[in-house]
Design an enzyme around this catalytic site. Structure first.
Site, PDB file in Angstrom:
ATOM      1  N   HIS A 139      -5.078  -6.168   6.762  1.00 22.55           N
ATOM      2  CA  HIS A 139      -6.136  -5.453   6.032  1.00 22.55           C
ATOM      3  C   HIS A 139      -7.316  -6.355   5.661  1.00 22.55           C
ATOM      4  CE1 HIS A 139      -3.881  -1.645   5.720  1.00 22.55           C
ATOM      5  NE2 HIS A 139      -2.905  -2.477   6.022  1.00 22.55           N
TER       6      HIS A 139
ATOM      7  N   SER B 275      -4.017  -1.583   0.385  1.00 18.58           N
ATOM      8  CA  SER B 275      -2.953  -2.421   0.947  1.00 18.58           C
ATOM      9  C   SER B 275      -3.494  -3.833   1.147  1.00 18.58           C
ATOM     10  CB  SER B 275      -2.506  -1.870   2.301  1.00 18.58           C
ATOM     11  OG  SER B 275      -1.738  -2.844   2.978  1.00 18.58           O
TER      12      SER B 275
ATOM     13  N   GLY C  53       0.837  -1.200   0.000  1.00 18.80           N
ATOM     14  CA  GLY C  53       0.000   0.000   0.000  1.00 18.80           C
ATOM     15  C   GLY C  53       0.871   1.248   0.000  1.00 18.80           C
ATOM     16  N   SER C  54       2.014   1.159   0.667  1.00 17.45           N
ATOM     17  CA  SER C  54       2.936   2.304   0.709  1.00 17.45           C
ATOM     18  C   SER C  54       3.437   2.603  -0.704  1.00 17.45           C
ATOM     19  CB  SER C  54       4.134   1.988   1.615  1.00 17.45           C
ATOM     20  OG  SER C  54       3.681   1.642   2.894  1.00 17.45           O
TER      21      SER C  54
ATOM     22  N   ASN D 130      11.236  -0.225  -8.887  1.00 19.77           N
ATOM     23  CA  ASN D 130      10.631  -1.537  -9.123  1.00 19.77           C
ATOM     24  C   ASN D 130       9.758  -1.828  -7.914  1.00 19.77           C
ATOM     25  OD1 ASN D 130       9.817  -4.120  -9.403  1.00 19.77           O
ATOM     26  ND2 ASN D 130      11.848  -5.038  -9.512  1.00 19.77           N
TER      27      ASN D 130
ATOM     28  N   ASP E 285      -7.269   1.074   4.337  1.00 15.28           N
ATOM     29  CA  ASP E 285      -8.017   0.478   5.455  1.00 15.28           C
ATOM     30  C   ASP E 285      -9.508   0.418   5.154  1.00 15.28           C
ATOM     31  OD1 ASP E 285      -5.629   0.420   6.833  1.00 15.28           O
ATOM     32  OD2 ASP E 285      -5.950   2.394   7.722  1.00 15.28           O
TER      33      ASP E 285
END
Ligand SMILES: Cc1ncc(COP(=O)(O)O)c(C=O)c1O
Length: 429
Positions: A209, A204, A83-84, A279, A183
């Protein structure tokens, strides 16, 4: 492997998972704040993908992207390794110049705000509402300046932001909107899934999650240009951005674009770089797991909603001590967790209740970073702060959450409620 081998493998895994079921013992079994719910089907799918002999993204990833965007009703989905990464790619794809500003809440997750800082965009920090844990859309105007070009809103713990007012504001000022929905998978606002209102939604698939691939993430968008830019930045910055790469699926396949449509004359498009990329790709086995999780998603969403409702009904009895979470009239949240804030006049502190719960095996967590301004890493960041952030500071000292994940049983919820009751009783005597 033959068909028979696969059948045998499936059978072995099924038996392992049958034996894995544990009995709940109150006070002994941990009640997790979040839990990945999966079985032999996810593991079989992951192994099958591995056994195919191709590890990088390929047919499972393509299929997942198709099914995930179908589920949400968006045109495009690009799978990422977290998710980041999805948040980083979302900001990166907008290619905003350094020095512009982005409105975002002070109560946040670090990698919701970090891409802004990393790309030289100044975060404009707004306070949150003490019951929704999201910004009040009516206060956006106060945060606005000519330099603001973007709004980044997490739907905190699955609770939808006021998306009609947010989008009106964004349209009026010509701003991009990124919805961090990491979330909030399954949460709706005004009948529509969150992540589908703004320019980009991010997700994410980390085990905590709503569904998991072990690690993983995705961006969704209706803007083809954005989806292709995200794909390029995700894949080293290369010019080759077909949603389904024939060569990834079959190394011997013929690609008509490979040497013809390249910005460099007569140079392989797969090795032509149009962006300073990264990447941030997942493995295909993650997508294979994800496809199995998607089949279970309607059940996960229903269970989360039911568990939240049960807890809400029972914990309402303690409203004198805690601020209970609230959602907006048009919101249908699919909660990540159940947040509580200890009231200022309560005869105890957050640490007291958290210790009490943790000792009785009920896991708790703070609301992520709390007020990001107070975190050590952010002391030298150039923020613009709107108002006093009093509610965000309160989150930092007094909020925590407990789980609503789909593996919670009736007995576990009863035990959770009884434990709160036991704690609060001391202050009533
Ligand atoms: C709101 C929010 N955004 C982003 C992330 C980052 O997701 P990941 O752990 O997959 O990098 C999280 C993680 O929990 C999150 O809660």
């Amino acid at each position: 492997m033959s068909e028979r081998d696969y059948k045998e493998l499936f059978q072995i895994l099924e038996n392992i998972f049958k034996e894995k079921k544990e009995e709940f013992v109150p006070g002994k079994t941990t009640i997790h704040y979040a839990l990945a719910v999966y079985d032999h089907q996810e593991i079989f799918a992951a192994l099958k993908s591995l056994l195919s002999g191709w590890f990088g993204i390929g047919r499972y990833a393509s299929e997942f992207e198709k099914q995930f965007s179908n589920f949400l009703g968006t045109k495009y989905c690009v799978l990422t390794n977290s998710g980041s990464s999805a948040n980083l790619l979302a900001v990166e794809s907008l290619q905003l110049p350094k020095g512009v500003e982005a409105i975002t809440p002070a109560t946040t997750f670090p990698t919701t705000i970090n891409p802004l800082i990393q790309k030289g965009i100044k975060p404009v920090l707004m306070d949150i509402n003490p019951s929704t844990y999201n910004v009040n859309a009516s206060e956006l105007e106060e945060a606005y300046s000519e330099k603001v070009k973007l709004i980044v809103l997490p739907h905190t713990l699955g609770n939808p932001n006021e998306m009609d007012s947010v989008m009106d504001f964004a349209e009026e000022h010509d701003l991009y909107v990124i919805e961090d929905s990491c979330d909030a998978l399954g949460s709706k606002y005004d009948g529509k899934y969150v992540s589908t209102f703004g320019d980009i939604g991010t997700f994410s698939f980390y085990p905590a999650h709503h569904m998991t691939m072990g690690e993983g993430g995705a961006i969704v968008t209706n803007n083809e240009e954005i989806s292709l830019t995200v794909r390029s930045f995700r894949d080293w910055g290369r010019a080759c951005v077909c949603p389904i790469c024939k060569i990834a699926l079959d190394p011997n396949a013929y690609c008509p674009l490979r040497f013809s449509q390249t910005p460099l004359p007569d140079y392989d498009r797969r090795f032509t770089y149009i962006n300073i990329g990264y990447n941030l790709k997942p493995l295909d086995l993650q997508a294979a797991m994800g496809l199995e999780q998607l089949k279970k998603l309607p059940f996960f969403i229903r269970k989360r909603k039911e568990n939240f409702e049960k807890l809400y009904r029972e914990l309402s009895a303690f409203e004198d001590y805690f601020i209970l979470p609230k959602s907006l009239p048009k919101a249908e949240p699919c909660w990540f967790a159940f947040p509580l804030t200890v009231r200022e006049n309560a005869p105890f502190k957050r640490r007291d209740i958290v210790d009490f719960l943790e000792k009785r095996k009920i896991a708790t967590r703070p609301l992520f970073a709390g007020n990001i301004l107070r975190q050590p890493a952010y002391q030298n960041v150039d923020f613009r702060v709107v108002g006093k952030l009093e509610n965000s500071d309160r989150v930092m000292t007094s909020s925590f959450f407990v789980g609503v994940h789909p593996a919670l049983t009736e007995d576990m919820i009863t035990y959770m409620v009884n434990t709160f009751e036991e704690f609060v009783r001391k202050f009533k005597e």
